[in-house]
Scaffold this motif. Structure first.
Motif, short mmCIF file in Angstrom:
data_model
loop_
_atom_site.label_atom_id
_atom_site.label_comp_id
_atom_site.label_asym_id
_atom_site.label_seq_id
_atom_site.Cartn_x
_atom_site.Cartn_y
_atom_site.Cartn_z
N LYS A 20 21.96 -4.37 -0.36
CA LYS A 20 20.72 -4.85 0.25
C LYS A 20 21.03 -5.79 1.43
N GLY A 21 20.09 -5.88 2.32
CA GLY A 21 20.23 -6.82 3.43
C GLY A 21 20.64 -6.17 4.74
N TRP A 22 20.88 -4.87 4.74
CA TRP A 22 21.24 -4.15 5.96
C TRP A 22 20.14 -3.12 6.25
N SER A 23 19.56 -3.19 7.43
CA SER A 23 18.50 -2.23 7.75
C SER A 23 18.55 -1.85 9.23
N VAL A 24 18.08 -0.66 9.53
CA VAL A 24 18.01 -0.18 10.91
C VAL A 24 16.60 0.35 11.16
N ARG A 25 16.18 0.27 12.43
CA ARG A 25 14.87 0.81 12.78
C ARG A 25 14.86 1.22 14.24
N ASP A 26 13.84 1.98 14.57
CA ASP A 26 13.63 2.44 15.94
C ASP A 26 12.90 1.35 16.72
N HIS A 27 13.46 0.95 17.86
CA HIS A 27 12.79 -0.01 18.74
C HIS A 27 12.82 0.54 20.16
N ARG A 28 11.74 1.21 20.53
CA ARG A 28 11.61 1.81 21.85
C ARG A 28 12.76 2.76 22.16
N GLY A 29 13.10 3.55 21.16
CA GLY A 29 14.14 4.57 21.33
C GLY A 29 15.54 4.08 21.08
N ARG A 30 15.73 2.77 20.87
CA ARG A 30 17.05 2.22 20.60
C ARG A 30 17.17 1.86 19.13
N VAL A 31 18.41 1.74 18.66
CA VAL A 31 18.66 1.38 17.27
C VAL A 31 18.78 -0.13 17.16
N GLN A 32 17.94 -0.72 16.31
CA GLN A 32 18.03 -2.15 16.02
C GLN A 32 18.59 -2.34 14.62
N SER A 58 26.73 8.58 13.84
CA SER A 58 27.23 7.51 14.71
C SER A 58 26.65 6.16 14.30
N ILE A 59 25.36 6.15 13.90
CA ILE A 59 24.73 4.91 13.47
C ILE A 59 25.42 4.38 12.22
N LEU A 60 25.65 5.25 11.25
CA LEU A 60 26.32 4.84 10.01
C LEU A 60 27.72 4.31 10.29
N ASN A 61 28.47 5.01 11.15
CA ASN A 61 29.84 4.59 11.46
C ASN A 61 29.86 3.24 12.18
N THR A 62 28.90 3.04 13.09
CA THR A 62 28.85 1.78 13.83
C THR A 62 28.50 0.62 12.91
N VAL A 63 27.52 0.83 12.02
CA VAL A 63 27.15 -0.23 11.07
C VAL A 63 28.33 -0.54 10.16
N ALA A 64 29.03 0.49 9.71
CA ALA A 64 30.20 0.27 8.85
C ALA A 64 31.27 -0.55 9.56
N ALA A 65 31.49 -0.23 10.85
CA ALA A 65 32.50 -0.97 11.61
C ALA A 65 32.09 -2.43 11.78
N ILE A 66 30.80 -2.68 12.06
CA ILE A 66 30.31 -4.05 12.21
C ILE A 66 30.41 -4.80 10.88
N LYS A 74 35.32 -12.84 9.70
CA LYS A 74 34.43 -13.96 9.39
C LYS A 74 33.64 -14.38 10.64
N VAL A 75 33.03 -13.40 11.31
CA VAL A 75 32.27 -13.66 12.52
C VAL A 75 30.80 -13.32 12.28
N SER A 76 29.95 -13.72 13.20
CA SER A 76 28.52 -13.44 13.10
C SER A 76 28.23 -11.98 13.39
N LEU A 77 26.98 -11.57 13.08
CA LEU A 77 26.57 -10.20 13.37
C LEU A 77 26.68 -9.91 14.86
N LYS A 78 26.21 -10.83 15.68
CA LYS A 78 26.25 -10.60 17.13
C LYS A 78 27.68 -10.50 17.65
N GLU A 79 28.56 -11.35 17.14
CA GLU A 79 29.96 -11.28 17.58
C GLU A 79 30.61 -10.00 17.11
N ALA A 80 30.34 -9.58 15.88
CA ALA A 80 30.89 -8.33 15.37
C ALA A 80 30.38 -7.14 16.17
N ALA A 81 29.09 -7.18 16.53
CA ALA A 81 28.54 -6.09 17.33
C ALA A 81 29.18 -6.07 18.72
#
Length: 419
Positions: A20-32, A58-66, A74-81
């Motif tokens: 739990k705690g990981w989610s993705v959604r459509d935001h104007r055609g981009r993945v948030q 690709s979305i699943l692989n990117t989230v897994a990498a982040i 031990k970095v933030s979500l933004k830094e990992a992204a």
């Protein structure tokens, strides 16, 4: 309806893989991507992917990498992204593979970060990084740092002597590139360089000893014979250049920064332009003094006086290269012209025929020889300061000259005084 099905499946897999705690959604055609933490605080980033069914994997692989980057670094979500997408994530609808696109971008960032190096260093570095990227992108692809170095060695070490500086410099640059890729660009940890002992295996061991590899010094009698030959040939200009290098222990390129002050003392500025020297603000020129040779009537001091007076000038071609230093931004051509001038001297040609290992640097090494092994030795700290390097560098290059004979002589002199 199809959009709901693929996105619902995507979210189910995401929850199953990462909890739990990981989610993705459509935001104007981009993945948030949103990460909700245990205290209900949240952080969100946009991924460089479009919200389409074709990009589900690709979305699943990117989230897994982040996720892995956040956990391992031990970095933030933004830094990992940022780490993941800056160089190694695949842009939406790109025809290139992730590795192809990513490693080229890592190389560009790495070279940009080294932009303050001198031009010759950057040229060599660019070639080695390009070779490293080619090795990483070849098939079968290396899967970790060690296999990258092994593939690099297999491709480019055939013409490089084992244990030599060529192999060391190549691997040092590739190691720095891999470290940068992991630390700064989010490459997987498996690309971290291997331990030093594994790297040394690829460098190999030289079949020759340190003493044999060291550019030989020009001894006092050879040095003075060369000066006399230049005098006989009427090459007073080249004799002055050779005398200054040999008597003061200069790097040949340091002729460009040799100055004699109103106090009649000679000093040289720095010719080394790298990250270390650039960080040393306003480092004063170093004092240089001649180590005179018996029977030559203070020839070193006279050379300094001639240089200061301008009555005898350095060779015209050498002065031209000195004048071009600021425009070119490098000193190497001054040393190259000095070597060119020497190579045309018949006496130097005979010296080279007798010992092909000698180079113009042998004049500088002759200074070190007189200071270290000669009859009137001076302290190592003083010698190193005069030559413009550290004691560690001095010991590394000239420590091999302290052989059994030198040891016996030093101990004998001490014991004679005690007796």
């Amino acid at each position: 309806m199809a959009k709901v099905i693929w996105s619902d499946n995507l979210r189910q897999v995401l929850k199953r893989e990462h909890g739990k705690g990981w989610s993705v959604r459509d935001h104007r055609g981009r993945v948030q991507l949103t990460r909700i933490f245990e205290d209900r605080s949240r952080s969100a980033v946009y991924l460089p992917l479009t919200w389409t069914a074709d990009n589900a994997t690709s979305i699943l692989n990117t989230v897994a990498a982040i996720h892995d980057l956040m956990d391992s670094r031990k970095v933030s979500l933004k830094e990992a992204a940022r780490l993941n997408t800056q160089a190694l994530a695949e842009p939406a609808k790109s025809a290139k593979t992730v590795a192809d696109k990513g490693w080229d971008a890592v190389a560009a960032d790495f070279l940009k970060s080294r932009g303050d190096r001198r031009s010759s260093t950057l040229r060599d570095l660019k070639l080695r990084v390009e070779r490293a990227v080619a090795v990483i992108n070849q098939k079968p692809k290396p899967r970790d740092g060690m296999s990258v170095l092994e593939a690099y060695a297999a491709a480019y070490f055939k013409e490089m002597a084992p244990g030599g500086q060529g192999r060391k410099r190549n691997l040092n640059d590739v190691v720095a590139f891999l470290q940068f890729a992991v630390d700064r660009c989010g490459a997987p940890d498996r690309f971290l360089p291997p331990p030093k002992d594994r790297i040394n295996e690829l460098i190999g061991t030289s079949p020759t000893s340190t003493t044999e590899r060291l550019t030989p010094p020009i001894k006092a009698d050879q040095f003075t014979a060369l000066l006399d030959a230049l005098e006989a040939d009427g090459r007073h200009d080249l004799k002055l250049a050779v005398a200054l290098v040999g008597y003061l222990g200069l790097r040949p390129a340091e002729l460009a920064v040799l100055r004699v002050g109103d106090d009649e003392k000679a000093r040289v500025g720095s010719i080394k332009r790298n990250i270390q020297t650039m960080q040393q603000a306003d480092k004063p020129p170093r004092l240089v003094m001649p180590l005179e040779i018996d029977g030559r009537n203070n020839e070193g001091a006279r050379a300094i006086a001639q240089f200061a007076s301008g009555l005898v000038k350095l060779p015209k071609a050498l002065r031209k290269q000195i004048d071009l230093v600021e425009e070119k931004g490098r000193f190497q051509d001054v040393g190259a012209e000095f070597a060119q001038q020497l190579s045309r001297c018949k006496h130097w040609q005979a010296m080279f025929k007798a010992d092909p290992r000698i180079t113009p640097y042998s004049l500088r090494h002759g200074f070190a020889w007189r200071a270290t092994v000669g009859q009137n030795k001076i302290p190592v700290r003083t010698t190193a300061a005069l030559m413009g390097h550290t004691m560690q560098v001095h010991h590394r290059h000239y420590g091999a000259w302290v052989d059994e004979a030198a040891i016996e002589e030093a101990v004998g002199m001490h014991n004679a005084v005690v007796a």
